[in-house]
Design an enzyme around this catalytic site. Structure first.
Site, PDB file in Angstrom:
ATOM      1  NE  ARG A 160      35.660  45.218  28.432  1.00 42.66           N
ATOM      2  CZ  ARG A 160      36.516  45.853  29.232  1.00 42.66           C
ATOM      3  NH1 ARG A 160      36.561  45.570  30.524  1.00 42.66           N
ATOM      4  NH2 ARG A 160      37.323  46.770  28.748  1.00 42.66           N
ATOM      5  CG  HIS A 169      41.305  46.582  25.315  1.00 42.31           C
ATOM      6  ND1 HIS A 169      40.103  47.165  24.948  1.00 42.31           N
ATOM      7  CD2 HIS A 169      41.509  46.927  26.617  1.00 42.31           C
ATOM      8  CE1 HIS A 169      39.608  47.830  25.981  1.00 42.31           C
ATOM      9  NE2 HIS A 169      40.437  47.706  26.998  1.00 42.31           N
ATOM     10  CD  GLN A 214      43.401  50.993  27.494  1.00 45.68           C
ATOM     11  OE1 GLN A 214      42.377  50.723  28.106  1.00 45.68           O
ATOM     12  NE2 GLN A 214      44.120  52.066  27.777  1.00 45.68           N
ATOM     13  CG  ASP A 251      47.021  44.744  31.089  1.00 49.73           C
ATOM     14  OD1 ASP A 251      46.423  45.217  32.081  1.00 49.73           O
ATOM     15  OD2 ASP A 251      46.438  44.120  30.183  1.00 49.73           O
ATOM     16  CB  CYS A 291      44.998  49.426  29.760  1.00 46.75           C
ATOM     17  SG  CYS A 291      44.968  47.752  30.433  1.00 46.75           S
ATOM     18  NE  ARG A 315      39.558  52.969  26.544  1.00 42.14           N
ATOM     19  CZ  ARG A 315      39.057  51.830  27.048  1.00 42.14           C
ATOM     20  NH1 ARG A 315      39.551  51.346  28.167  1.00 42.14           N
ATOM     21  NH2 ARG A 315      38.079  51.184  26.437  1.00 42.14           N
TER      22      ARG A 315
HETATM   23  N1   CP Z   1      41.221  49.613  30.531  1.00 39.87           N
HETATM   24  C1   CP Z   1      39.971  49.138  30.527  1.00 39.87           C
HETATM   25  O1   CP Z   1      39.474  48.638  29.502  1.00 39.87           O
HETATM   26  O2   CP Z   1      39.306  49.285  31.704  1.00 39.87           O
HETATM   27  P1   CP Z   1      37.915  48.622  32.102  1.00 39.87           P
HETATM   28  O3   CP Z   1      38.132  47.141  32.201  1.00 39.87           O
HETATM   29  O4   CP Z   1      37.575  49.248  33.416  1.00 39.87           O
HETATM   30  O5   CP Z   1      36.905  48.942  31.039  1.00 39.87           O
HETATM   31  N1  NVA Z   2      44.379  42.388  29.827  1.00 44.54           N
HETATM   32  C1  NVA Z   2      43.313  42.847  30.668  1.00 44.54           C
HETATM   33  C2  NVA Z   2      42.866  44.215  30.261  1.00 44.54           C
HETATM   34  C3  NVA Z   2      41.798  44.811  31.130  1.00 44.54           C
HETATM   35  C4  NVA Z   2      41.322  46.149  30.658  1.00 44.54           C
HETATM   36  C5  NVA Z   2      42.163  41.866  30.626  1.00 44.54           C
HETATM   37  O1  NVA Z   2      41.847  41.354  29.541  1.00 44.54           O
HETATM   38  O2  NVA Z   2      41.592  41.577  31.682  1.00 44.54           O
END
Ligand code: CP
Ligand code: NVA
Length: 308
Positions: free
Chosen positions: A108, A135, A138, A226, A265, A293
């Protein structure tokens, strides 16, 4: 060549459909088991996943770890700040070292190019656990949640309301692969990435772009939003004011189909992108989505290892 999962198109529509089916089967088969017990067949016994985090995470981190346990394997969390990557060791060398030590890598990070660089140099599967671009993991969980709530994907009307961000990009990619339609309602200046809109349309999805939240939600089967401020955008000036008319509240939900499902999410910011009344309503499936997830990630991992 290892099977990388950098975006949904790496797998394609048929494999994603197979992943959703496999996830539902595995989820049903282990319904009464302790959460950390392995599935009967333990298909990834002895396999280890390394997880590199250059951004915060709760769900991705815990669900990948639990997914590996349930598949019979295990996971190592690497917070980049405590690794040599955090002191400037190259992604190329990190990829080659980890490839000698573990069986798959999840990362990530901010710049999607870093995930691609990791994949170029790794000899084990690399999985995108979120970048500024997309993502995909997700969205596997989201599709699983939609299908298990009895809504077949082809022809489905999915409304997105809010920021045209990385999660929307992966929804658009999924739309072209799985043949559902997307109605994206965003403020001016926060529209979805044109590349992903094109991808969806090229795959046969109808994509409606609007600056009117009601128009986006009208007749929708699923309403998704989101955070208005994604990780790394904390200093976005003026964005919250632009987003205010795109809050998912009861009035907005009343324009969707009466049985429309609400997804997010998470993490959620109650009172910003969604009201408590919608978040806690019977239409909200956000905690099924969060649990999924784990089940979705098991499918992603099994696909990467050639078992789906
Ligand atoms: N939705 C999601 O990816 O959550 P986290 O940022 O907690 O991993
Ligand atoms: N769009 C958000 C998703 C978090 C899971 C981000 O990138 O922070």
């Amino acid at each position: 060549m290892p099977r990388n999962f950098l975006d949904l198109s790496d797998a394609g529509g048929d494999a994603i459909a197979a992943m959703i089916n496999d996830a539902m089967d595995r989820k049903a088969a282990r319904a009464d088991r302790p959460k950390g017990a392995a599935d009967n067949d333990a298909p990834l016994a002895g396999r280890v996943l390394a997880m590199i985090f250059e951004k915060n995470s709760t769900r991705t981190r815990v669900s990948f770890d639990m997914a590996m346990r349930q598949l019979g394997g295990s996971a190592i969390v690497m917070e980049s700040g405590t690794t040599q990557l955090g002191r400037g060791e190259s992604l190329a060398d990190t990829a080659r070292v980890l490839s000698r030590m573990v069986d798959a890598i999840m990362i990530r990070t901010d710049d999607h190019g870093k995930v691609e660089e990791m994949a170029r140099h790794a000899t084990v599967p690399v999985i995108n656990g979120l970048t500024d671009r997309s993502h995909p993991c997700q969205i596997v969980a989201d599709l699983l949640t939609i299908v298990e709530h009895g809504k077949p994907l082809p022809g489905l009307e999915v409304a997105w309301v809010g920021d045209g961000n990385n999660v929307l990009s992966s929804i658009l990619e999924a739309a072209g692969l799985m043949k559902f339609n997307v109605r994206a309602g965003t403020p001016e200046g926060y529209e979805p990435e044109p590349e992903f809109v094109q991808m969806a349309r090229a795959g046969g999805a109808n994509v409606t772009l609007t600056h009117d939240a009601v128009e986006a939600v009208k007749g929708a089967d699923v309403v998704v939003t989101d955070t208005w401020v994604s990780m790394g955008q904390e200093h976005a000036v003026g964005k919250l004011a632009a987003m205010a008319p795109f809050q998912v509240n009861d009035a907005l939900m009343s324009h969707a189909k009466p049985d429309a499902m609400f997804l997010h999410c998470l993490p959620a910011h109650i009172g910003d992108e969604v009201t408590e009344s919608v978040f806690e309503s019977a239409q909200s499936a956000v905690f099924d989505e969060a649990e999924n997830r784990i089940h979705g990630q098991k499918s992603v991992l099994l696909w990467c290892f050639g078992a789906i």
